[in-house]
Design an enzyme around this catalytic site. Structure first.
Site, PDB file in Angstrom:
ATOM      1  N   ARG A  48       0.863  -1.193   0.000  1.00  0.00           N
ATOM      2  CA  ARG A  48       0.000   0.000   0.000  1.00  0.00           C
ATOM      3  C   ARG A  48       0.891   1.232   0.000  1.00  0.00           C
ATOM      4  O   ARG A  48       1.749   1.368   0.866  1.00  0.00           O
ATOM      5  CB  ARG A  48      -0.894  -0.002   1.242  1.00  0.00           C
ATOM      6  CG  ARG A  48      -1.657   1.297   1.402  1.00  0.00           C
ATOM      7  CD  ARG A  48      -2.563   1.344   2.630  1.00  0.00           C
ATOM      8  NE  ARG A  48      -3.185   2.642   2.681  1.00  0.00           N
ATOM      9  CZ  ARG A  48      -3.141   3.483   3.721  1.00  0.00           C
ATOM     10  NH1 ARG A  48      -2.552   3.132   4.844  1.00  0.00           N
ATOM     11  NH2 ARG A  48      -3.708   4.656   3.637  1.00  0.00           N
TER      12      ARG A  48
ATOM     13  N   HIS B  26      -2.890  11.032   0.936  1.00  0.00           N
ATOM     14  CA  HIS B  26      -2.335  10.809   2.268  1.00  0.00           C
ATOM     15  C   HIS B  26      -1.689  12.131   2.717  1.00  0.00           C
ATOM     16  O   HIS B  26      -0.475  12.208   2.906  1.00  0.00           O
ATOM     17  CB  HIS B  26      -1.329   9.655   2.245  1.00  0.00           C
ATOM     18  CG  HIS B  26      -1.064   9.024   3.586  1.00  0.00           C
ATOM     19  ND1 HIS B  26      -1.214   7.677   3.847  1.00  0.00           N
ATOM     20  CD2 HIS B  26      -0.646   9.566   4.760  1.00  0.00           C
ATOM     21  CE1 HIS B  26      -0.885   7.414   5.114  1.00  0.00           C
ATOM     22  NE2 HIS B  26      -0.537   8.554   5.692  1.00  0.00           N
TER      23      HIS B  26
ATOM     24  N   GLU C  92      -7.397   8.546   6.508  1.00  0.00           N
ATOM     25  CA  GLU C  92      -7.685   9.114   7.834  1.00  0.00           C
ATOM     26  C   GLU C  92      -8.271  10.518   7.818  1.00  0.00           C
ATOM     27  O   GLU C  92      -7.617  11.489   8.239  1.00  0.00           O
ATOM     28  CB  GLU C  92      -6.413   9.063   8.690  1.00  0.00           C
ATOM     29  CG  GLU C  92      -5.838   7.662   8.812  1.00  0.00           C
ATOM     30  CD  GLU C  92      -4.665   7.581   9.780  1.00  0.00           C
ATOM     31  OE1 GLU C  92      -4.072   8.627  10.112  1.00  0.00           O
ATOM     32  OE2 GLU C  92      -4.348   6.460  10.228  1.00  0.00           O
TER      33      GLU C  92
ATOM     34  N   ASN D 225      -7.300   1.604   9.818  1.00  0.00           N
ATOM     35  CA  ASN D 225      -5.983   1.925  10.373  1.00  0.00           C
ATOM     36  C   ASN D 225      -6.139   1.944  11.885  1.00  0.00           C
ATOM     37  O   ASN D 225      -6.997   2.669  12.400  1.00  0.00           O
ATOM     38  CB  ASN D 225      -5.508   3.315   9.947  1.00  0.00           C
ATOM     39  CG  ASN D 225      -5.047   3.369   8.505  1.00  0.00           C
ATOM     40  OD1 ASN D 225      -5.129   2.376   7.777  1.00  0.00           O
ATOM     41  ND2 ASN D 225      -4.566   4.516   8.089  1.00  0.00           N
TER      42      ASN D 225
ATOM     43  N   TYR E 281      -3.902   1.431  15.844  1.00  0.00           N
ATOM     44  CA  TYR E 281      -2.603   1.295  16.504  1.00  0.00           C
ATOM     45  C   TYR E 281      -2.686   0.884  17.962  1.00  0.00           C
ATOM     46  O   TYR E 281      -1.786   0.247  18.475  1.00  0.00           O
ATOM     47  CB  TYR E 281      -1.818   2.620  16.391  1.00  0.00           C
ATOM     48  CG  TYR E 281      -1.285   2.858  14.999  1.00  0.00           C
ATOM     49  CD1 TYR E 281      -2.096   3.385  13.989  1.00  0.00           C
ATOM     50  CD2 TYR E 281       0.017   2.512  14.670  1.00  0.00           C
ATOM     51  CE1 TYR E 281      -1.608   3.571  12.699  1.00  0.00           C
ATOM     52  CE2 TYR E 281       0.509   2.703  13.379  1.00  0.00           C
ATOM     53  CZ  TYR E 281      -0.311   3.224  12.397  1.00  0.00           C
ATOM     54  OH  TYR E 281       0.171   3.394  11.126  1.00  0.00           O
TER      55      TYR E 281
ATOM     56  N   GLU F 232      -3.378  -0.208   7.916  1.00  0.00           N
ATOM     57  CA  GLU F 232      -2.211   0.251   8.692  1.00  0.00           C
ATOM     58  C   GLU F 232      -2.292  -0.274  10.108  1.00  0.00           C
ATOM     59  O   GLU F 232      -3.367  -0.249  10.726  1.00  0.00           O
ATOM     60  CB  GLU F 232      -2.189   1.784   8.827  1.00  0.00           C
ATOM     61  CG  GLU F 232      -1.385   2.519   7.814  1.00  0.00           C
ATOM     62  CD  GLU F 232      -1.385   4.016   8.071  1.00  0.00           C
ATOM     63  OE1 GLU F 232      -1.189   4.445   9.221  1.00  0.00           O
ATOM     64  OE2 GLU F 232      -1.583   4.752   7.100  1.00  0.00           O
TER      65      GLU F 232
HETATM   66  C1  GBH Z   1      -1.034   6.952  10.897  1.00  0.00           C
HETATM   67  O1  GBH Z   1      -1.993   7.634  11.653  1.00  0.00           O
HETATM   68  C2  GBH Z   1      -0.719   7.680   9.613  1.00  0.00           C
HETATM   69  O2  GBH Z   1      -1.607   7.309   8.589  1.00  0.00           O
HETATM   70  C3  GBH Z   1       0.706   7.455   9.158  1.00  0.00           C
HETATM   71  O3  GBH Z   1       0.999   8.343   8.118  1.00  0.00           O
HETATM   72  C4  GBH Z   1       1.654   7.586  10.321  1.00  0.00           C
HETATM   73  O4  GBH Z   1       2.982   7.474   9.947  1.00  0.00           O
HETATM   74  C5  GBH Z   1       1.298   6.517  11.334  1.00  0.00           C
HETATM   75  O5  GBH Z   1       0.009   6.743  11.769  1.00  0.00           O
HETATM   76  C6  GBH Z   1       2.162   6.501  12.577  1.00  0.00           C
HETATM   77  O6  GBH Z   1       1.951   7.631  13.365  1.00  0.00           O
HETATM   78  O7  GBH Z   1      -1.760  13.184  20.051  1.00  0.00           O
HETATM   79  O8  GBH Z   1      -3.213  14.720  18.866  1.00  0.00           O
HETATM   80  O9  GBH Z   1      -1.140  14.088  17.900  1.00  0.00           O
HETATM   81  C7  GBH Z   1      -2.361   7.001  12.865  1.00  0.00           C
HETATM   82  C8  GBH Z   1      -3.468   7.715  13.592  1.00  0.00           C
HETATM   83  C9  GBH Z   1      -4.074   9.540  14.963  1.00  0.00           C
HETATM   84  C10 GBH Z   1      -2.168   8.275  15.526  1.00  0.00           C
HETATM   85  C11 GBH Z   1      -3.570  10.681  15.808  1.00  0.00           C
HETATM   86  C12 GBH Z   1      -1.662   9.410  16.366  1.00  0.00           C
HETATM   87  C13 GBH Z   1      -2.128  11.265  17.702  1.00  0.00           C
HETATM   88  C14 GBH Z   1      -3.081  12.337  18.044  1.00  0.00           C
HETATM   89  N1  GBH Z   1      -2.958   8.777  14.438  1.00  0.00           N
HETATM   90  N2  GBH Z   1      -2.752  10.184  16.905  1.00  0.00           N
HETATM   91  S1  GBH Z   1      -2.251  13.680  18.759  1.00  0.00           S
END
Ligand code: GBH
Length: 491
Positions: free
Chosen positions: A83, A129, A176, A315, A317, A381
């Site tokens: 991807r 993206h 996202e 996606n 985490y 993801e």
């Molecule tokens: C992904 O987002 C992205 O799609 C990718 O590009 C990125 O490299 C990857 O995560 C790793 O970070 O504390 O307010 O900053 C993941 C979703 C949502 C995770 C926002 C981090 C932090 C919110 N993200 N979150 S904040």
């Protein structure tokens, strides 16, 4: 046997795809090459204070030049899909519907797609993206201008379907939408960095703009999907959908207020986009929380939005423990924590504050999404950043036990969700193929299964890179019924 920790009878569909994911701005660099126009991240990443290490995306992992090497990595990890995203401003440098197409930009991606296919790797292509052409921000504030951006985005999407759709059969419209809207126009931590916080941004209104941006993102997605279905799908035979971020939300304890808070967290992180797209309505809580700050769709718009995704692109985490009473609309006025009532931590802490390893939550989220939206799920993801990996010498960083542990946990959860819970999961993309430009974290936070030495741009496989191949891909191949031997010499 698909993994050491699940019963040997457990299986995944024979066409299940394992792969890795990346995004254009995070890996390409060469921001001036091939006639590329600027994106909103080019200048934003250069403003002092916007990235943790003060570094920008001008070089990143130099993948614009080293794509062949990256492809070799994919092959060496034994996966069958990849991807990646297209940089809008490489394809239409100024971005707009009347602006010229760059044949050089088209050729770059076209050659890459051909090279993937030649190696038997299926491309999953993200159209957007986060690297909006800067010109569209300068002309009309990008996602804040619904009438302009929808037309420009749909034209861009059409160009991609026309030029690549003969070979690309899996399209992701947006990566996202929550991040695009909230982090770009609410918290102001991502480009274009708008926020009400005047210490952070000279302009912006965090109480209205994120919801307006989100509205434009939904509509742009939906009209692009309509264009694909009406003009391309029949001939090209592909599928198209959206990818949403969203972490599992678990009540902090069993008090009714916290149980409700966890649902509110899901409504705002996921339901804001998924409910309109899959169910054709907003979650009640979105309306309750925002009142008339939540832009409404016309009847005609609803008919385009509802049903505008062939699958659920997931996606995810981590898992958050949710408490009622937060004052942050962006997470539903819910407070997040990783500390359980008994004082213990939910799981292993990652390098970034927002991420701990909790594989049970991954399975719960799969179940929740499948029950609520009833679509096949692609995990587009999922990944982990090992604490202080950037401070370790390479040899040490390659033994990324916490990341291997993380992948083992989530992939077990996935296999159980398929076999025990009946969830229809069809692909899993680990984030990320290699360490890369981690947005506001610069290069400090490393999510790769490949270590990148940023001085030399040399790539080194971490243990996690081989984990998926060894534990899953090769296992499945071993378990598969024997295939006829092609090479006579081997008989
Ligand atoms: C992904 O987002 C992205 O799609 C990718 O590009 C990125 O490299 C990857 O995560 C790793 O970070 O504390 O307010 O900053 C993941 C979703 C949502 C995770 C926002 C981090 C932090 C919110 N993200 N979150 S904040």
């Amino acid at each position: 046997m698909v993994t050491p920790n699940t019963p040997s009878s457990y299986e995944l569909p024979s066409n299940f795809l394992w792969g890795f994911a990346t995004a254009s701005f995070q890996i390409e660099g060469s921001t001036d090459a091939g006639g590329r126009g600027k994106s909103i991240w080019d200048d934003f990443s250069k403003i002092p204070g916007k990235t943790l290490d003060g570094r920008d995306g001008d070089v990143a992992t130099d993948s614009y030049n080293r794509w062949q090497e990256d492809l070799d990595l994919l092959v060496s990890y034994g996966v069958k899909s990849y991807r990646f995203s297209l940089a809008w401003s490489r394809i239409i440098p100024l971005g707009g519907r009347d602006d010229p197409i760059s044949e050089e930009g088209i050729k770059f991606y076209s050659d890459f797609i051909d090279a993937l296919l030649a190696k038997g790797i299926t491309p999953f292509v993200t159209l957007y993206h986060w690297d909006l052409p800067q010109t569209l921000h300068d002309r009309y504030l990008g996602w804040l201008n619904k009438t302009e951006i929808v037309q420009d985005y749909v034209r861009y999407a059409r160009v991609c379907f026309e030029r690549f759709g003969d070979r690309v059969k899996h399209w992701l419209t947006m990566n996202e939408p929550w991040c695009i809207s909230i982090l770009g126009y609410g918290r102001g931590v991502f480009a274009p960095g708008r926020s009400s916080d005047r210490l952070r941004s000279p302009e912006g209104d965090s109480s209205t703009e994120p919801w307006i941006a989100g509205h434009s993102v939904i509509l742009s997605h939906a009209y692009a999907v309509r264009a694909y279905r009406e003009e391309f799908k029949q001939k090209q035979g592909g599928e198209i959908g959206v990818t949403l971020n969203g972490d599992w939300a678990m009540p902090y304890d069993d008090s009714p207020a916290n149980i409700e808070a966890a649902q509110h967290a899901l409504d705002v992180a996921i339901g804001w986009f998924a409910d309109p797209i899959y169910l054709g309505s907003y979650p009640a809580y979105m309306k309750e929380m925002l009142g008339d700050r939540l832009p409404s769709f016309t009847e005609e718009e609803w008919s385009v939005v509802k049903g505008s995704s062939d699958f659920y692109g997931m996606n995810t985490y981590t898992t958050n423990l949710c408490k009622a009473g937060g004052e942050d609309e962006f997470q539903g006025n819910v407070e997040y924590t990783f500390t359980r009532p008994d004082g213990t931590q939910l799981g292993t802490q990652a390098h970034c504050a927002w991420l701990q390893d909790y594989p049970e939550g991954f399975r719960d989220l799969l179940n929740y999404l499948y029950k609520r939206y009833r679509k096949p799920i692609y995990v587009t993801e999922n990944g982990f950043a090992v604490k202080d990996e950037d401070k370790k010498p390479v040899e040490e960083a390659l033994h990324d036990d916490d990341r291997v542990q993380y992948y083992r946990g989530v992939t077990d959860s996935l296999i159980k969700a398929v076999n025990e819970d009946g969830v229809d999961v069809r692909a899993y993309f680990a984030w990320s193929l290699l360490d890369n430009f981690e947005w506001a974290d610069g290069y400090v936070t490393r999510f790769g299964v490949t270590y990148v030495d940023y001085k030399t741009q040399k790539r080194y496989a971490k243990d996690s890179g081989n984990f998926i191949a060894k534990d899953h891909v090769q296992q499945e191949e071993k378990d598969a019924p024997p295939t006829p031997v092609k090479n006579a010499k081997e008989v």
